[in-house]
Motif scaffolding. Structure first.
Motif, PDB file in Angstrom:
ATOM      1  N   ASN A   1      -7.614  -4.354  -2.519  1.00 43.61           N
ATOM      2  CA  ASN A   1      -9.074  -2.869  -1.812  1.00 43.61           C
ATOM      3  C   ASN A   1      -8.160  -1.580  -2.260  1.00 43.61           C
ATOM      4  N   LEU A   2      -7.087  -1.658  -3.417  1.00 43.54           N
ATOM      5  CA  LEU A   2      -6.711  -0.070  -3.990  1.00 43.54           C
ATOM      6  C   LEU A   2      -6.369   0.377  -4.939  1.00 43.54           C
ATOM      7  N   LYS A   3      -7.145   1.689  -5.428  1.00 41.50           N
ATOM      8  CA  LYS A   3      -6.855   2.174  -6.149  1.00 41.50           C
ATOM      9  C   LYS A   3      -6.001   1.644  -6.360  1.00 41.50           C
ATOM     10  N   PHE A   4      -5.720   1.798  -8.336  1.00 46.94           N
ATOM     11  CA  PHE A   4      -3.739   1.208  -9.042  1.00 46.94           C
ATOM     12  C   PHE A   4      -3.618   2.300  -9.307  1.00 46.94           C
ATOM     13  N   ARG A   5      -3.650   3.348  -9.124  1.00 43.92           N
ATOM     14  CA  ARG A   5      -3.005   4.616  -8.664  1.00 43.92           C
ATOM     15  C   ARG A   5      -2.609   5.226  -7.448  1.00 43.92           C
ATOM     16  N   ASP A   6      -3.210   4.891  -6.609  1.00 47.86           N
ATOM     17  CA  ASP A   6      -2.614   4.814  -5.125  1.00 47.86           C
ATOM     18  C   ASP A   6      -1.432   3.908  -4.350  1.00 47.86           C
ATOM     19  N   PHE A   7      -1.806   3.123  -5.126  1.00 51.46           N
ATOM     20  CA  PHE A   7      -0.372   1.691  -5.137  1.00 51.46           C
ATOM     21  C   PHE A   7       0.417   1.701  -5.762  1.00 51.46           C
ATOM     22  N   LEU A   8       0.653   2.377  -7.017  1.00 50.07           N
ATOM     23  CA  LEU A   8       1.927   2.710  -7.026  1.00 50.07           C
ATOM     24  C   LEU A   8       2.659   3.895  -7.166  1.00 50.07           C
TER      25      LEU A   8
END
Length: 497
Positions: free
Chosen positions: A427-434
């Motif tokens: 449940n994380l935005k991909f941008r934040d996850f990366l």
């Protein structure tokens, strides 16, 4: 007697330092006595075995110079040398053990076995098979088989008395039979377990001496029963001490790189790694630490092997590697450095990323440095971000390690797909996850494309950098790890390794 030794790795992951460690001692001993060193592939776990791992094992052993006299690729008088190609042999031996009363068919379901072990744990007993199917009549066994009931073949273990076996380093070892489980020998899919495959192949391939890790001491009573039941002679066994982390715990990829390819890609010479592994639990008569393999073979004496677990000290390995590097001529140094930096088509893959992102040539090396050598050391402050807490970053890094360990083959698109899926279930935005991944892999928040970088670096270096990033954030406590394990199980369909 013709001396014959073997190494029999399972192709279930990256080639392990432990494989090189035992291969080295087996090969040295065999060749010291003008014997043969055999490579076998124990692909008995079909759920985890990979053809790519089989190739990687052969490639890395050859890179180290630990070539073999008989094996899957070159054949030999006892072919085939891959377990999955010997199933009929194992089946016939298992049937023979059943006929002689040394083994029996077991029809217990996984659910029943789980219940039995749960009840044993509740009563503070050692979880093991309870002998439920031992007394089934021939008629009952035949009717169950005729009905298509799945079954395994188990080893019949005495209830009373003790097992005595001999280890060449430790002498006589005694184990109460009450502590030995009725091991599955042949699984319902027709594949053997290690215990059956190793005993059968060692006998049929006329193996005389076996150097293996001490973790296999517990298998000796089971294998001794197989040998006795078939009236075979047990090979001479040398159980080498386990390689240890600096805290004396068993060497594991959670704390330190264990893959041979990691050390290859990190710039260690094969002669360095062999020399250092030879000092793990053994020493030259004059106690010197630097010696050639020819000197090792000349002076090797198993009586000098220690049973104390040696610490695999990366700093000492670096020192030894430096000693060998300084012995190279300038031409040799240049050739080996260029091969290490740009071999295996690495240069072409890096330049493909660089060309479209380069405005002048002096941009090139500052942008691609982390793909050739080690990245800069990262610190906790680099991960500070309003969208992610320290625990968020640790969870992302830890779960990424676990997710990437499932990626096969190691290609950009597959890596992207798996990590994209992981960000969704977390449940994380991909941008934040990366964000923490960019820092962990390249040492900076902006770099060349992340997934291409991960593919080029390979699984060993990638995993090492993720572990290093976790350490820079203070590491994961045992309490946190339990929480992460529970979270992972709820998010991911595969069981934890």
């Amino acid at each position: 007697m013709k001396v014959r030794t073997r190494v029999a790795p399972s192709p279930t992951g990256d080639p392990h330092l432990g494989t090189a460690y035992v291969a080295l001692f087996n090969r040295i001993f065999a060749h010291q006595h003008n014997g043969q060193f055999v490579l076998r592939i124990e692909d008995t776990d079909q759920g985890r075995s990979r053809q790519s791992s089989t190739k990687a094992i052969q490639d890395t052993l050859r890179w180290l110079g630990l070539d073999w006299d008989e094996g899957p690729d070159i054949g030999g008088p006892f072919s085939p040398y891959i377990a999955s190609e010997r199933l009929q042999i194992y089946r016939s031996i298992a049937d023979k053990l059943c006929e002689t009363g040394m083994a029996f068919p077991c029809f217990c379901s996984k659910e029943r076995l789980a219940d039995v072990r749960a009840h044993q744990r509740e009563r503070k007993l050692t979880p093991k098979y309870d002998g439920h199917c031992v007394s089934l009549s021939r008629q009952k066994v035949s009717s169950l088989k005729a009905a298509g009931k799945p079954f395994v073949i188990r080893l019949l273990v005495p209830n009373d008395g003790v097992c005595e076996f001999h280890d060449q380093l430790r002498g006589k070892i005694t184990v109460p039979w009450s502590q030995v489980d009725m091991q599955v020998l042949l699984k319902s899919d027709g594949f053997p377990t290690y215990h059956l495959a190793a005993a059968v192949d060692d006998h049929l391939m006329e193996i005389t001496h076996i150097f293996r890790g001490e973790e296999w001491l517990s298998s000796c009573p089971k294998q001794q029963l197989i040998y006795q039941g078939l009236e075979w002679q047990v090979p001479a066994l040398y159980h080498l001490p386990l390689l240890r982390n600096s805290d004396r715990s068993k060497l594991s990829k959670r704390k330190q790189a264990t893959s041979i390819n990691y050390y290859k890609r990190s710039g260690f010479l094969p002669k360095t790694l062999l020399n250092y592994l030879a000092t793990m639990g053994w020493s030259m008569p004059d106690e010197r630490e630097k010696f050639t393999m020819q000197e090792f073979q000349k002076h090797f004496d198993p009586t000098r092997l220690s049973t104390t677990g040696p610490v695999f000290d990366i700093d000492k390995l670096k020192w030894l590697n430096g000693e060998y590097i300084r012995e190279l001529s300038l031409a040799q140094f240049k050739e080996q450095l260029l091969d290490w930096s740009f071999g295996e088509q690495r240069l072409e893959r890096i330049l493909q990323l660089m060309q479209e992102r380069t405005e002048k040539f002096d941009d090139v090396f500052t942008k691609m440095d982390y793909l050739i050598g080690d990245r800069v050391e990262v610190v906790a402050s680099q991960f500070e971000d309003g969208a992610l807490t320290r625990e968020n970053c640790l969870r992302i890094l830890e779960f990424t390690q676990r997710k990437l360990s499932l990626v096969e083959p190691w290609k950009r698109d597959g890596i992207f797909k798996e990590l994209k899926q992981l960000s969704v279930v977390m449940n994380l935005k991909f941008r934040d996850f990366l964000k923490p991944l960019f820092i962990a892999i390249s040492g900076r928040s902006v770099s060349l494309p992340l997934f291409d970088s991960i593919e080029i670096l390979g699984s060993d270096i990638t995993m090492s950098r993720l572990r290093s990033a976790i350490v820079s954030l203070g590491g994961i406590s045992k309490k946190q790890l339990k929480v992460f394990d529970k979270d992972w199980q709820s998010l991911h369909p595969h069981p934890l390794e």
